[in-house]
Scaffold this motif. Structure first.
Motif, mmCIF file in Angstrom:
data_model
loop_
_atom_site.group_PDB
_atom_site.id
_atom_site.type_symbol
_atom_site.label_atom_id
_atom_site.label_comp_id
_atom_site.label_asym_id
_atom_site.label_seq_id
_atom_site.Cartn_x
_atom_site.Cartn_y
_atom_site.Cartn_z
ATOM 1 N N GLN A 143 -7.228 10.796 -27.567
ATOM 2 C CA GLN A 143 -6.991 11.301 -28.910
ATOM 3 C C GLN A 143 -7.458 10.284 -29.944
ATOM 4 O O GLN A 143 -7.714 9.122 -29.610
ATOM 5 N N PRO A 144 -7.608 10.693 -31.202
ATOM 6 C CA PRO A 144 -7.951 9.724 -32.247
ATOM 7 C C PRO A 144 -6.883 8.637 -32.391
ATOM 8 O O PRO A 144 -5.810 8.714 -31.795
ATOM 9 N N PHE A 145 -7.181 7.665 -33.204
ATOM 10 C CA PHE A 145 -6.350 6.485 -33.411
ATOM 11 C C PHE A 145 -4.875 6.834 -33.585
ATOM 12 O O PHE A 145 -4.509 7.696 -34.374
ATOM 13 N N THR A 146 -4.021 6.122 -32.841
ATOM 14 C CA THR A 146 -2.586 6.335 -32.925
ATOM 15 C C THR A 146 -1.848 5.020 -32.681
ATOM 16 O O THR A 146 -2.348 4.130 -31.981
ATOM 17 N N LEU A 147 -0.644 4.917 -33.249
ATOM 18 C CA LEU A 147 0.237 3.777 -33.000
ATOM 19 C C LEU A 147 1.256 4.072 -31.911
ATOM 20 O O LEU A 147 2.094 3.229 -31.592
ATOM 21 N N THR A 148 1.185 5.258 -31.336
ATOM 22 C CA THR A 148 2.188 5.713 -30.367
ATOM 23 C C THR A 148 2.370 4.716 -29.231
ATOM 24 O O THR A 148 3.501 4.349 -28.880
ATOM 25 N N TYR A 149 1.274 4.269 -28.627
ATOM 26 C CA TYR A 149 1.367 3.385 -27.465
ATOM 27 C C TYR A 149 1.952 2.035 -27.854
ATOM 28 O O TYR A 149 2.776 1.469 -27.128
ATOM 29 N N LEU A 150 1.548 1.511 -28.990
ATOM 30 C CA LEU A 150 2.036 0.207 -29.438
ATOM 31 C C LEU A 150 3.540 0.249 -29.700
ATOM 32 O O LEU A 150 4.290 -0.637 -29.260
ATOM 33 N N ILE A 151 3.981 1.272 -30.402
ATOM 34 C CA ILE A 151 5.410 1.407 -30.700
ATOM 35 C C ILE A 151 6.213 1.587 -29.417
ATOM 36 O O ILE A 151 7.274 0.977 -29.228
ATOM 37 N N GLU A 152 5.693 2.412 -28.507
ATOM 38 C CA GLU A 152 6.370 2.674 -27.232
ATOM 39 C C GLU A 152 6.526 1.401 -26.415
ATOM 40 O O GLU A 152 7.597 1.127 -25.860
ATOM 41 N N PHE A 153 5.479 0.600 -26.317
ATOM 42 C CA PHE A 153 5.548 -0.603 -25.485
ATOM 43 C C PHE A 153 6.451 -1.669 -26.085
ATOM 44 O O PHE A 153 7.143 -2.377 -25.345
ATOM 45 N N TYR A 154 6.447 -1.796 -27.404
ATOM 46 C CA TYR A 154 7.364 -2.766 -28.005
ATOM 47 C C TYR A 154 8.814 -2.341 -27.778
ATOM 48 O O TYR A 154 9.660 -3.158 -27.398
ATOM 49 N N LYS A 155 9.075 -1.064 -27.987
ATOM 50 C CA LYS A 155 10.442 -0.548 -27.852
ATOM 51 C C LYS A 155 10.978 -0.770 -26.442
ATOM 52 O O LYS A 155 12.172 -1.024 -26.242
ATOM 53 N N ASN A 156 10.098 -0.697 -25.441
ATOM 54 C CA ASN A 156 10.546 -0.774 -24.047
ATOM 55 C C ASN A 156 10.129 -2.057 -23.348
ATOM 56 O O ASN A 156 10.056 -2.116 -22.124
ATOM 57 N N SER A 157 9.846 -3.100 -24.137
ATOM 58 C CA SER A 157 9.524 -4.404 -23.573
ATOM 59 C C SER A 157 10.801 -5.170 -23.261
ATOM 60 O O SER A 157 11.754 -5.159 -24.056
ATOM 61 N N THR A 158 10.831 -5.846 -22.124
ATOM 62 C CA THR A 158 11.981 -6.692 -21.784
ATOM 63 C C THR A 158 11.831 -8.099 -22.358
ATOM 64 O O THR A 158 12.712 -8.932 -22.174
ATOM 65 N N GLN A 159 10.702 -8.336 -23.048
ATOM 66 C CA GLN A 159 10.485 -9.629 -23.714
ATOM 67 C C GLN A 159 9.975 -9.387 -25.128
ATOM 68 O O GLN A 159 8.888 -9.840 -25.504
ATOM 69 N N GLN A 160 10.761 -8.699 -25.920
ATOM 70 C CA GLN A 160 10.331 -8.372 -27.281
ATOM 71 C C GLN A 160 10.059 -9.621 -28.110
ATOM 72 O O GLN A 160 9.156 -9.617 -28.964
ATOM 73 N N GLU A 161 10.784 -10.691 -27.859
ATOM 74 C CA GLU A 161 10.604 -11.912 -28.650
ATOM 75 C C GLU A 161 9.238 -12.557 -28.395
ATOM 76 O O GLU A 161 8.758 -13.346 -29.213
ATOM 77 N N LYS A 162 8.599 -12.230 -27.281
ATOM 78 C CA LYS A 162 7.276 -12.768 -26.962
ATOM 79 C C LYS A 162 6.202 -11.688 -26.965
ATOM 80 O O LYS A 162 5.085 -11.926 -26.500
ATOM 81 N N PHE A 163 6.523 -10.517 -27.497
ATOM 82 C CA PHE A 163 5.598 -9.381 -27.423
ATOM 83 C C PHE A 163 4.319 -9.643 -28.219
ATOM 84 O O PHE A 163 3.220 -9.446 -27.731
ATOM 85 N N PHE A 164 4.448 -10.112 -29.453
ATOM 86 C CA PHE A 164 3.287 -10.349 -30.319
ATOM 87 C C PHE A 164 2.818 -11.792 -30.207
ATOM 88 O O PHE A 164 3.625 -12.701 -30.017
ATOM 89 N N ASN A 165 1.506 -11.996 -30.359
ATOM 90 C CA ASN A 165 0.981 -13.358 -30.459
ATOM 91 C C ASN A 165 0.223 -13.511 -31.776
ATOM 92 O O ASN A 165 0.128 -12.562 -32.568
ATOM 93 N N ASN A 166 -0.329 -14.690 -32.019
ATOM 94 C CA ASN A 166 -0.944 -14.988 -33.318
ATOM 95 C C ASN A 166 -2.241 -14.227 -33.575
ATOM 96 O O ASN A 166 -2.737 -14.217 -34.704
ATOM 97 N N PHE A 167 -2.797 -13.622 -32.544
ATOM 98 C CA PHE A 167 -4.030 -12.868 -32.701
ATOM 99 C C PHE A 167 -3.775 -11.476 -33.288
ATOM 100 O O PHE A 167 -4.699 -10.833 -33.799
#
Length: 413
Positions: free
Chosen positions: A341-365
């Motif tokens: 499908q065209p551009f969506t944030l669905t996957y990004l939001i889903e993975f953050y919500k269900n990450s067991t390491q949310q505090e390390k989910f994002f990096n500086n990039f």
């Protein structure tokens, strides 16, 4: 884009086997007249449609511009006329090629993303190859000293963070500084049927985002070159002397099957369609499938809550040391056509919500890819995709209006 349009475009794209025109106002630019016909709201492929011809394929429109001059080619593995590389085609026509300049992934397109690519020689022709990735992203004055015209012919995929358009920017900038001409052989944009995403904020300018454009910018490299010139985005507000050879019989609603994969980890149309949405994960602790046979078509990490789907990255050409090499990653299989499908944030939001390491989910990039500091915080605060999209206005709508000034082909709207 409406759901039906997205599905139709997806079905048309999956034939991938490897991976009234308006001119921009600029006194230093020329553009051969494109032969596209009326606009259409959906990708169209009909027996009556005249065959699409890339800029490179229309040699009758540019060979005379090159004869008797010293040529620098900015090319990679996508720079083909049929099955013949542009280098070989021009050499056979007696064109005097001085230097080959290669972008990220190298001249043959087989280097890892971000890997250092050495200068070398082309085995077939003996021509010197200068890498435009790493420390030398911009041609140096001495590298252009014996060149009259630079020819840019590289297949883009229509996203702000795909670095071939950054290479084009630096080529134009160097040419403007050294008073050299640039010939751009245009190619279709496989994601050129829509515009979406946050517009880059100046504070986050980098090689994966050099222009104040959205993630899905909806222009070809030829149109973007006119935009760069017209908006004076080059250093010192210079304008390069450019000539664009447009794609014949192309509109922004035309489905296009890429004959050559544009980079090692975009092997097919599914990956290219998902790339605008999935590339965000390069700024997180989630794998995008590098080191598998389906890169940018699977996503996962050891820290995803649900374990119904798993893959294990391995070292392979184009991904010699992938994230989580030899470690099981849990996540999603997006290889089904329904996911293109065209551009969506669905996957990004889903993975953050269900990450067991949310505090390390994002990096500086992540901010460099997003082009804004707000997206990370919006996701962390639990905002919905609709709420986040609302924050992209009016900047996104303003860009859409700006874009129309530089279109060379009938639009999708």
């Amino acid at each position: 884009m409406k759901h039906a349009t997205a599905i139709l475009y997806t079905l048309l794209l999956l034939g991938f086997t490897g991976c009234t025109a308006k001119q921009a106002p600029a006194t230093s630019e020329t553009t051969a007249k494109p032969t596209a016909s009326a606009t259409a709201s959906e990708p169209t492929t009909t027996p009556e449609t005249a065959p699409l011809k890339t800029g490179a394929e229309q040699t009758e429109k540019y060979l005379n511009l090159l004869k008797g001059k010293r040529i620098g080619l900015v090319v990679n593995q996508t720079s083909v006329i049929g099955k013949t590389h542009l280098v070989d085609s021009l050499v056979s026509q007696g064109i005097n090629i001085i230097t080959i300049f290669a972008p990220e992934h190298g001249f043959r397109g087989d280097a890892d993303a971000g890997a250092y690519v050495k200068d070398a020689k082309d085995v077939r022709t003996g021509l010197p190859i200068i890498s435009l990735y790493g420390k030398n992203k911009k041609p140096l004055p001495e590298q252009l000293q014996n060149i009259d015209i630079l020819v840019f012919d590289i297949q883009d995929v229509g996203t702000r963070f795909y670095t071939y358009i950054s290479t084009m920017h630096y080529v134009m900038e160097a040419a403007a500084e050294q008073n050299k001409e640039v010939l751009i052989l245009d190619r279709p944009n496989p994601n050129g049927h829509y515009v979406d995403g946050p517009v880059l904020e100046p504070a986050f300018k980098s090689f994966v985002g050099m222009h104040p454009i959205p993630i899905v910018h909806g222009v070809t490299v030829g149109e973007l070159a006119h935009m760069i010139n017209g908006e004076k985005w080059l250093e010192g507000q210079r304008q390069a002397k450019i000539t664009v050879i447009p794609v014949a019989n192309y509109t922004h609603s035309t489905a296009y099957t890429l004959p050559v994969k544009p980079s090692p980890n975009l092997p097919n149309a599914q990956a290219i369609a998902l790339y605008p949405s999935i590339c965000f994960f390069e700024g997180t602790n989630v794998s995008v499938g590098r080191g598998t046979t389906t890169p940018f078509q699977v996503i996962g990490s050891p820290y995803y809550k649900y374990k119904t789907y798993t893959f294990t990255p391995q070292s392979m050409p184009g991904a010699l040391d992938p994230p989580y090499k030899n470690q099981p990653c849990y996540g999603m299989d997006l290889t089904s056509p329904s996911h293109a499908q065209p551009f969506t944030l669905t996957y990004l939001i889903e993975f953050y919500k269900n990450s067991t390491q949310q505090e390390k989910f994002f990096n500086n990039f992540f901010e460099k890819l997003a082009g804004t500091a707000t997206l990370r915080e919006q996701i962390k605060s639990g905002k919905t995709e609709s709420e986040i999209r609302a924050s992209w206005e009016p900047t996104l709508s303003n860009y859409k209006q700006l874009r129309k000034k530089y279109l060379l082909y009938p639009d999708f709207e």
